[in-house]
Design a protein around this motif. Structure first.
Motif, mmCIF file in Angstrom:
data_model
loop_
_atom_site.group_PDB
_atom_site.id
_atom_site.type_symbol
_atom_site.label_atom_id
_atom_site.label_comp_id
_atom_site.label_asym_id
_atom_site.label_seq_id
_atom_site.Cartn_x
_atom_site.Cartn_y
_atom_site.Cartn_z
ATOM 1 N N ARG A 114 48.221 35.323 43.190
ATOM 2 C CA ARG A 114 48.568 36.364 43.307
ATOM 3 C C ARG A 114 49.217 36.158 41.657
ATOM 4 O O ARG A 114 50.179 35.157 41.852
ATOM 5 C CB ARG A 114 49.480 36.063 44.609
ATOM 6 C CG ARG A 114 49.866 38.058 44.235
ATOM 7 C CD ARG A 114 49.496 38.947 45.033
ATOM 8 N NE ARG A 114 49.634 39.844 44.677
ATOM 9 C CZ ARG A 114 50.174 40.372 45.704
ATOM 10 N NH1 ARG A 114 50.102 40.185 47.390
ATOM 11 N NH2 ARG A 114 50.815 41.540 45.493
ATOM 12 N N GLU A 115 49.491 36.639 41.005
ATOM 13 C CA GLU A 115 50.008 36.488 40.207
ATOM 14 C C GLU A 115 51.216 37.714 40.200
ATOM 15 O O GLU A 115 51.765 38.346 41.289
ATOM 16 C CB GLU A 115 49.796 38.101 39.004
ATOM 17 C CG GLU A 115 50.024 39.043 37.873
ATOM 18 C CD GLU A 115 49.918 39.672 36.992
ATOM 19 O OE1 GLU A 115 50.648 39.865 35.789
ATOM 20 O OE2 GLU A 115 48.813 39.915 37.507
ATOM 21 N N PRO A 237 50.566 43.021 41.457
ATOM 22 C CA PRO A 237 51.501 41.914 40.680
ATOM 23 C C PRO A 237 52.470 41.864 42.562
ATOM 24 O O PRO A 237 52.950 43.500 42.471
ATOM 25 C CB PRO A 237 51.890 41.666 39.329
ATOM 26 C CG PRO A 237 51.780 43.007 39.093
ATOM 27 C CD PRO A 237 50.263 43.926 39.587
#
Length: 246
Positions: A114-115, A237
């Protein structure tokens, strides 16, 4: 003359008989040799027949039974295990070392990671590339009131988050989540029902703003270095804000 001659003959016969009985008494009657040989032969024959019969029985019991193909059939103890109905081979014995299972948490840099954007100050908006702008517009100190099970009445903060849509498409906010972490302990703060907050609308139209208000239980001595995370959706994000709450 006749009587005298007969008497002599009787006397001679008597002497001969006495001599014969003497000889017989001195030399006991022996068993004829032919009888001894015949008896020994009979005994030997019986013993030989018994040995032959016993050996023959041993060979019959010990000899393997020929299979129709001509090869010896295996005994019950040496029989090969039958194949499974599917024909699959038996699994090999375990070595005692289990294979490590894949981690459920994605490693940084992997496609599933996950950013997370670098944390911003509490009063600084964050602009997502080709996405919205998110900001913590205000933080108020309030007295929380427990309503639901697990909630605790006491000092709390009310956080207002604003999402501005700078794209040409509506942004879905149905899964948006706001989380607050306490400063020194780093524990996640529990939400409080009252004073009432305000959930995000289901979506925000292009060029418009959407607001959400969230109340968290937060003691006054845990308001240093707090962290507020805004998670709009799994495709966006993770946005974070850090700082002190005065």
């Amino acid at each position: 003359m006749g009587d005298e001659h007969m008497t002599k003959d009787d006397e001679a016969f008597g002497r001969d008989r006495d001599d014969l009985e003497k000889v017989l008494n001195e030399n006991p009657r022996r068993v004829p040799r032919w009888a001894i040989i015949a008896g020994a032969a009979a005994v030997a024959l019986v013993i030989g027949v018994g040995i032959a019969i016993g050996f023959g029985r041993g060979e019959v019991s010990a000899a393997p039974t020929d299979s129709p193909s001509g090869s010896a059939s295996p005994s019950a103890g040496d029989a090969e295990p039958s194949a499974s109905p599917t024909g699959a081979s038996s699994p090999s014995p375990s070595t005692g070392t289990a294979e490590p299972e894949p981690s459920e948490t994605a490693e940084p840099g992997s496609p599933d990671a996950r950013e997370t954007l670098p944390p911003a100050d509490l009063d600084s908006p964050v602009r997502v590339d080709e996405g919205p702008t998110v900001a913590v517009s205000s933080i108020e100190s309030v007295m929380g009131e427990a309503v639901l099970p697990g909630e605790v009445s006491g000092p709390a903060v009310r956080v207002t988050v604003v999402v501005r849509n700078r794209t040409d498409e509506p942004i879905d906010l149905t899964t948006a989540v706001v989380t607050l972490y306490q400063g020194e302990s780093g524990l996640q703060a529990s939400p409080v029902s009252k004073p009432a907050g305000q959930a995000f609308p289901s979506e925000v139209a292009p060029g418009k703003r959407a607001k959400g208000v969230f109340v968290f239980e937060l003691p006054e001595d845990q308001r240093t270095d707090v962290r507020i995370e805004v998670d709009l959706s799994v495709s966006d994000p993770l946005i974070a804000f850090e700082g002190d709450i005065e």
